[in-house]
Write an enzyme that holds these catalytic residues in place. Sequence first.
Site, mmCIF file in Angstrom:
data_model
loop_
_atom_site.group_PDB
_atom_site.id
_atom_site.type_symbol
_atom_site.label_atom_id
_atom_site.label_comp_id
_atom_site.label_asym_id
_atom_site.label_seq_id
_atom_site.Cartn_x
_atom_site.Cartn_y
_atom_site.Cartn_z
ATOM 1 N N GLY A 60 0.789 -1.229 0.000
ATOM 2 C CA GLY A 60 0.000 0.000 0.000
ATOM 3 C C GLY A 60 0.819 1.276 0.000
ATOM 4 O O GLY A 60 0.290 2.356 0.236
ATOM 5 N N HIS A 104 8.051 6.682 5.578
ATOM 6 C CA HIS A 104 7.300 7.447 6.579
ATOM 7 C C HIS A 104 6.500 6.491 7.446
ATOM 8 O O HIS A 104 6.042 5.450 6.981
ATOM 9 C CB HIS A 104 6.354 8.454 5.905
ATOM 10 C CG HIS A 104 5.462 7.838 4.871
ATOM 11 N ND1 HIS A 104 5.903 7.560 3.593
ATOM 12 C CD2 HIS A 104 4.182 7.413 4.927
ATOM 13 C CE1 HIS A 104 4.918 7.001 2.901
ATOM 14 N NE2 HIS A 104 3.860 6.889 3.692
HETATM 15 P P1 AMP Z 1 1.542 5.564 1.903
HETATM 16 O O1 AMP Z 1 0.369 4.878 1.291
HETATM 17 O O2 AMP Z 1 2.002 4.896 3.160
HETATM 18 O O3 AMP Z 1 2.658 5.843 0.914
HETATM 19 O O4 AMP Z 1 0.957 6.941 2.431
HETATM 20 C C1 AMP Z 1 1.111 8.152 1.792
HETATM 21 C C2 AMP Z 1 0.280 9.110 2.620
HETATM 22 O O5 AMP Z 1 0.725 10.417 2.314
HETATM 23 C C3 AMP Z 1 -1.221 9.056 2.314
HETATM 24 O O6 AMP Z 1 -1.924 8.794 3.523
HETATM 25 C C4 AMP Z 1 -1.516 10.445 1.767
HETATM 26 O O7 AMP Z 1 -2.773 10.927 2.187
HETATM 27 C C5 AMP Z 1 -0.377 11.279 2.336
HETATM 28 N N1 AMP Z 1 0.037 12.429 1.551
HETATM 29 C C6 AMP Z 1 0.357 12.463 0.237
HETATM 30 N N2 AMP Z 1 0.741 13.698 -0.133
HETATM 31 C C7 AMP Z 1 0.677 14.456 0.998
HETATM 32 C C8 AMP Z 1 0.946 15.824 1.278
HETATM 33 N N3 AMP Z 1 1.365 16.669 0.324
HETATM 34 N N4 AMP Z 1 0.771 16.267 2.533
HETATM 35 C C9 AMP Z 1 0.328 15.431 3.507
HETATM 36 N N5 AMP Z 1 0.066 14.132 3.315
HETATM 37 C C10 AMP Z 1 0.235 13.649 2.079
#
Ligand code: AMP
Length: 113
Positions: free
Chosen positions: A94, A101
């Site tokens: 996912g 992060h």
């Molecule tokens: P993942 O699926 O673990 O790669 O999670 C990526 C997360 O980053 C998702 O929950 C998105 O909603 C969040 N996300 C993507 N771009 C941003 C942004 N510019 N600022 C804050 N959150 C973000």
Amino acid sequence: MSGDCIFCRIVRHESPADIEYEDDEVVAFKDIYPKAPVHMLIVPRRHIASLATATPADRETLGHCLLVARTLGERTGYAERGYRVSLNTGPEGGQVVYHIHLHFTAGRRAARA
Ligand code: AMP
Ligand code: ZN
């Protein structure tokens, strides 16, 4: 390696984010699409693409990210009630953003991030 990914830009304050915590190594900011009442991302300043590409040289950085989760638990008042820390890795894990992060989620609806 990509010093130009969205999270690299956020940690350099070049892209907007609702930053809740920062220190020399790590920045934590609100997820733009929160999946729980409290949903923050804990992001090392140094670009590591994913857990799958992390190396022993990243040990301290990754350990520090976990301790920042602990700090966020205290700051948000969820240390006792509890919270969830998760790390999506790779396409089937996912992962969407390829700058490592941790998701910190807490609150009534805090289930899977
Ligand atoms: P993942 O699926 O673990 O790669 O999670 C990526 C997360 O980053 C998702 O929950 C998105 O909603 C969040 N996300 C993507 N771009 C941003 C942004 N510019 N600022 C804050 N959150 C973000
Ligand atoms: Zn990056």
